[in-house]
Design an enzyme around this catalytic site. Structure first.
Site, short mmCIF file in Angstrom:
data_model
loop_
_atom_site.label_atom_id
_atom_site.label_comp_id
_atom_site.label_asym_id
_atom_site.label_seq_id
_atom_site.Cartn_x
_atom_site.Cartn_y
_atom_site.Cartn_z
N LYS A 33 0.83 -1.21 0.00
CA LYS A 33 0.00 0.00 0.00
C LYS A 33 0.87 1.26 0.00
CE LYS A 33 -2.07 -1.01 3.92
NZ LYS A 33 -1.42 -2.27 4.36
N ARG A 108 -9.80 0.75 8.98
CA ARG A 108 -9.27 -0.53 9.46
C ARG A 108 -10.30 -1.28 10.29
NH1 ARG A 108 -3.45 1.34 9.38
NH2 ARG A 108 -2.13 -0.46 9.73
N ARG A 145 11.81 -3.50 5.49
CA ARG A 145 11.51 -2.18 4.94
C ARG A 145 12.05 -1.05 5.80
NH1 ARG A 145 4.88 -1.93 5.11
NH2 ARG A 145 4.72 -1.56 7.33
N ARG A 178 10.88 1.46 11.14
CA ARG A 178 9.85 1.73 12.14
C ARG A 178 9.96 0.75 13.30
NH1 ARG A 178 4.46 1.81 8.60
NH2 ARG A 178 3.73 0.81 10.50
N ARG A 189 0.52 -7.33 14.53
CA ARG A 189 -0.23 -6.48 13.60
C ARG A 189 -1.00 -7.33 12.59
NH1 ARG A 189 4.26 -2.96 11.34
NH2 ARG A 189 2.65 -2.15 9.97
P1 AMP Z 1 0.49 1.88 9.34
O1 AMP Z 1 1.54 2.90 9.12
O2 AMP Z 1 -0.71 2.08 8.46
O3 AMP Z 1 1.01 0.45 9.29
O4 AMP Z 1 -0.05 2.10 10.84
C1 AMP Z 1 0.81 1.97 11.95
C2 AMP Z 1 -0.02 1.86 13.21
O5 AMP Z 1 -0.81 3.05 13.39
C3 AMP Z 1 -1.02 0.71 13.24
O6 AMP Z 1 -0.44 -0.51 13.61
C4 AMP Z 1 -2.02 1.23 14.26
O7 AMP Z 1 -1.54 1.10 15.58
C5 AMP Z 1 -2.08 2.72 13.94
N1 AMP Z 1 -3.11 3.04 12.94
C6 AMP Z 1 -2.92 3.53 11.69
N2 AMP Z 1 -4.08 3.67 11.04
C7 AMP Z 1 -5.04 3.23 11.89
C8 AMP Z 1 -6.45 3.10 11.79
N3 AMP Z 1 -7.11 3.43 10.68
N4 AMP Z 1 -7.12 2.61 12.87
C9 AMP Z 1 -6.47 2.28 14.01
N5 AMP Z 1 -5.15 2.35 14.16
C10 AMP Z 1 -4.43 2.84 13.11
#
Ligand code: AMP
Length: 238
Positions: A33, A108, A145, A178, A189
């Site tokens: 993504k 999500r 990554r 990260r 996750r």
């Molecule tokens: P990402 O960068 O999209 O992988 O998001 C990293 C982390 O941010 C996730 O593991 C969640 O803890 C939080 N997060 C990001 N987007 C959401 C969302 N739409 N709903 C809930 N938590 C989120």
């Protein structure tokens, strides 16, 4: 032809009925993504909005929201819906989103998807792209990554390394991994993804009828080609 389109040479004007377009990028962590969101954003001239990035910006700026979000993110859990939804809606109400936007990491949960629906009326066209990747490849993809601290450009140590170690090809910024991309957090996750986010695939496919599948187990260029093919645009249909 898809391959001859220039970044930014787009289709705001040629989009069917000129409706704003909201593209929702779906799929497990490591499905691609984030990798394709940037180029897609340039090609469509629509902002790329990643809720994960918005939280990370809040964490860097040490805001109250950032502090709250960090406690969930560090454990690989989802941040509570109300925090995410308010933050996202504030972002998409900005002027640069008036022709649409590309969502990466939102929604999500079903509650997030439904609140987005309520906000997007029939004047908005929605497309959900589901990036598929074999389970066994996810950990390898995510654990390798890295990204630029300055401009956010993503890299992969094995599949898409920078020209010079730890330095961004685009802006020479420093590269970092990260905290939540460490293996044990990725596993958590993934579990959370399967329990809470995967059901949304059915929601967008069956209830909304706007889902397109993308095979993300291919060369990056081919995946991006398929992404562009999925975007509704007379300019791309030729
Ligand atoms: P990402 O960068 O999209 O992988 O998001 C990293 C982390 O941010 C996730 O593991 C969640 O803890 C939080 N997060 C990001 N987007 C959401 C969302 N739409 N709903 C809930 N938590 C989120």
């Amino acid at each position: 032809m898809v391959g001859t389109l220039l970044a930014g040479e787009v289709f705001a004007s040629s989009r069917p009925e000129n409706k704003p377009l909201v593209v929702i990028l779906m799929g497990p962590p490591g499905a691609g993504k984030g990798t394709h969101a940037g180029p897609l954003s340039e090609t469509l001239s629509l902002p790329h909005i990643s809720t994960g990035d918005l939280f990370r910006e809040n964490i860097r700026a040490q805001t109250e929201l950032g502090k709250k979000a960090k406690s969930y993110m560090d454990k690989g859990q989802l941040v509570p819906d109300e925090l995410v939804i308010d933050m996202l809606f504030e972002r998409v109400s900005k002027e640069d989103c008036k022709n649409g936007y590309i969502l990466d990491g939102f929604p999500r949960t079903l509650a997030q998807a439904k609140s987005l629906d309520q906000r997007l009326n029939s004047h908005v066209r929605t497309l959900a792209l589901n990036f598929n990747v074999a389970d066994g490849k996810i950990i390898e993809r995510v654990a390798g990554r890295i990204a630029c601290k300055q401009c956010g450009r993503p890299y992969h140590l094995k599949f898409d390394p920078p020209k010079q170690a730890a330095v961004c090809d685009v802006c020479s910024g420093p590269l970092f991994q990260r905290d939540d991309d460490k293996e044990e957090i990725i596993r958590k996750r993934l579990e959370v993804y399967r329990a809470q986010t995967q059901p949304l695939i059915d929601y967008y496919a069956k209830q909304k009828g706007v889902l397109k599948e993308i095979d993300s187990d291919q060369r990056k260029e081919q995946v991006f080609h398929d992404v562009l093919e999925a975007v509704p645009s007379p300019a791309l249909a030729k």
